[in-house]
Motif scaffolding. Structure first.
Motif, PDB file in Angstrom:
ATOM      1  N   ASP A 146      28.744  44.593  38.648  1.00 18.89           N
ATOM      2  CA  ASP A 146      30.005  45.329  38.481  1.00 18.89           C
ATOM      3  C   ASP A 146      30.778  45.257  39.788  1.00 18.89           C
ATOM      4  OD1 ASP A 146      31.971  46.712  37.217  1.00 18.89           O
ATOM      5  OD2 ASP A 146      30.925  48.629  37.127  1.00 18.89           O
ATOM      6  N   GLY A 147      32.058  45.619  39.712  1.00 17.77           N
ATOM      7  CA  GLY A 147      32.911  45.628  40.887  1.00 17.77           C
ATOM      8  C   GLY A 147      33.700  46.915  40.967  1.00 17.77           C
ATOM      9  N   THR A 148      34.232  47.200  42.155  1.00 19.78           N
ATOM     10  CA  THR A 148      35.019  48.408  42.361  1.00 19.78           C
ATOM     11  C   THR A 148      36.093  48.128  43.401  1.00 19.78           C
ATOM     12  OG1 THR A 148      34.881  50.775  42.838  1.00 19.78           O
ATOM     13  CG2 THR A 148      33.571  49.319  44.220  1.00 19.78           C
ATOM     14  N   LYS A 203      43.059  48.299  38.454  1.00 16.85           N
ATOM     15  CA  LYS A 203      42.070  47.820  37.493  1.00 16.85           C
ATOM     16  C   LYS A 203      42.405  48.190  36.058  1.00 16.85           C
ATOM     17  CE  LYS A 203      37.742  47.429  38.110  1.00 16.85           C
ATOM     18  NZ  LYS A 203      36.289  47.645  38.305  1.00 16.85           N
ATOM     19  N   MET A 214      38.172  44.320  46.953  1.00 13.66           N
ATOM     20  CA  MET A 214      37.266  44.557  45.823  1.00 13.66           C
ATOM     21  C   MET A 214      35.830  44.289  46.251  1.00 13.66           C
ATOM     22  SD  MET A 214      37.608  43.154  41.906  1.00 13.66           S
ATOM     23  CE  MET A 214      39.052  44.160  41.614  1.00 13.66           C
ATOM     24  N   HIS A 216      31.699  44.114  45.176  1.00 14.24           N
ATOM     25  CA  HIS A 216      30.897  43.726  44.014  1.00 14.24           C
ATOM     26  C   HIS A 216      29.415  43.922  44.337  1.00 14.24           C
ATOM     27  CE1 HIS A 216      34.603  41.575  42.806  1.00 14.24           C
ATOM     28  NE2 HIS A 216      34.642  41.250  44.091  1.00 14.24           N
ATOM     29  N   GLU A 239      36.146  39.804  39.971  1.00 14.39           N
ATOM     30  CA  GLU A 239      34.844  40.302  39.533  1.00 14.39           C
ATOM     31  C   GLU A 239      33.992  39.193  38.940  1.00 14.39           C
ATOM     32  OE1 GLU A 239      34.634  44.685  38.157  1.00 14.39           O
ATOM     33  OE2 GLU A 239      36.500  43.928  37.301  1.00 14.39           O
ATOM     34  N   ARG A 240      34.580  38.371  38.114  1.00 15.08           N
ATOM     35  CA  ARG A 240      33.821  37.298  37.469  1.00 15.08           C
ATOM     36  C   ARG A 240      33.472  36.190  38.466  1.00 15.08           C
ATOM     37  NH1 ARG A 240      37.720  38.953  33.840  1.00 15.08           N
ATOM     38  NH2 ARG A 240      39.194  37.326  34.451  1.00 15.08           N
ATOM     39  N   TYR A 263      33.880  41.236  31.761  1.00 14.94           N
ATOM     40  CA  TYR A 263      33.173  39.971  31.955  1.00 14.94           C
ATOM     41  C   TYR A 263      33.038  39.180  30.652  1.00 14.94           C
ATOM     42  CZ  TYR A 263      31.830  41.993  36.461  1.00 14.94           C
ATOM     43  OH  TYR A 263      31.855  42.566  37.713  1.00 14.94           O
TER      44      TYR A 263
END
Length: 360
Positions: A146-148, A203, A214, A216, A239-240, A263
């Motif tokens: 996951d990312g933030t 987001k 970002m 991850h 993120e991907r 994703y």
């Protein structure tokens, strides 16, 4: 009988700093782990410092102090140095004696910035993870990603047109008013004058855009430990792309990878399958995941367990200070993100071992 409130300073103390720290305090066991990890980094530290010149702050003490700052949510280096000066627990953990002079905050910052780069932070992260693997705490088959967003150390007012156009500030002073109404601001045409690498991003549709980076995390599903970390510019594909990098670096063929709906794209699912990874991502209405994946019982397990990665990112942002970074530039934010997740793994291991570290 009431005692008199008499305050009289003593000239000498007859208890050592070691005696003042409770034997059951969890930082004692954490100090043993950290000292063992730092001992294995001796050669790395030797390569970073010159053989001659004025002695600097020992790198081991810099990293222990940075760990205290992360674990106890101390917001600045100036405040950290003040805490170390009067808090005997922090003095003991860092390695200072009761009468040792504490560094000036500017000296600490310069030495820390020279030492704590992504290379050293990732080496420290790897040693912590290696300790967890040695104790059999890390899964080798099931993972989540996951990312933030990490808000940059830059204000919206610093996001200005690259060609110099745009409305000028109204009034004067150090915090002049800027009217953005009617002005289309994009990363292609605008940039922050404070942090050139920060990107304006959001987001979700209901959120506001902000200057950010970002972060991850890749989590193993057995005990919820972070096994890899990345920090990138904030983009819609970050993120991907970061997940693909971490998977190639840290996972073996045959593993499963849980993730949220962001994703579930044809490109990401294809890349995962080419790498021999089963993508257990949450299914969109018209996404790339179909019955070939969702019919297995393990798919549902991965979707339940993957939510634990929010604990890692939530801890990093609330306790670790990553909600809004105090550093400028992607390189420094990368080092902060990596070091913070190493600190999280230490606290998570403390919980697993049964000597929970209460940091707040």
């Amino acid at each position: 009988m009431r005692s008199a409130d008499v305050t009289q300073s003593e000239m000498f103390s007859y208890r050592t700093l070691e005696q003042r720290i409770p034997a059951s305090h969890p930082l004692r066991k954490l100090r043993v782990l950290v000292d063992g990890i730092l001992a294995t980094l001796h050669a790395d530290f030797e390569a970073l410092y010159a053989k001659t010149g004025r002695p600097s702050i020992p790198p081991e003490r810099l990293l222990r102090a940075s760990l205290i700052q992360t674990l106890y949510s101390i917001r600045s280096e100036r405040q950290l140095v003040q805490h170390i000066d009067y808090n005997l627990l922090y003095r003991w953990f860092v390695g200072l004696d009761m009468d040792d002079k504490v560094w000036d905050h500017s000296t600490f910052t310069k030495n820390r910035d020279r030492l704590l780069n992504e290379t050293v932070a990732r080496a420290f992260f790897g040693k912590v993870l290696g300790l967890a693997q040695w104790h059999g705490l890390v899964s080798s088959e099931h993972f989540s990603v996951d990312g933030t967003l990490i808000e940059a150390w830059a204000s919206a007012k610093s996001f200005k047109a690259k060609d110099g156009s745009g409305k000028p500030p109204e009034g004067g002073g150090r915090n002049a008013t800027v009217d953005f109404h009617g002005e289309e601001r994009k990363n292609d045409t605008h940039a922050s004058t404070t942090d050139l690498e920060a990107r304006l991003f959001k987001k979700s549709k209901g959120d506001k855009s902000r200057l950010c980076f970002m972060g991850h995390a890749l989590m193993e599903n057995r005990n919820g430990l972070a096994v890899d970390v990345e920090t990138t510019l904030a983009t819609g594909k970050a993120e991907r792309e970061a997940a693909a990098v971490m998977v190639e670096r840290s996972l073996k063929r045959g593993s499963t990878l849980g993730a949220d709906k962001n994703y579930d794209t044809a490109g990401f699912v294809k890349v995962m399958r080419q790498q021999g990874i089963t993508p257990h991502v949450a299914q969109k209405t018209n996404g790339a995941i179909d019955g070939r994946t969702t019919r297995h019982a393990g798919y549902g397990v991965s979707l339940r367990v993957r939510k634990r990665i929010e604990e890692i990112l939530g801890w990093a942002k609330t306790v670790g200070g990553l909600r809004k970074t105090c550093f400028i530039g992607l390189a420094k934010v990368k080092a902060q993100m990596t070091f913070t997740l190493a600190a999280y793994n230490l606290t998570r291991m403390a919980t697993i071992f049964g000597w929970r570290l209460n940091t707040v």
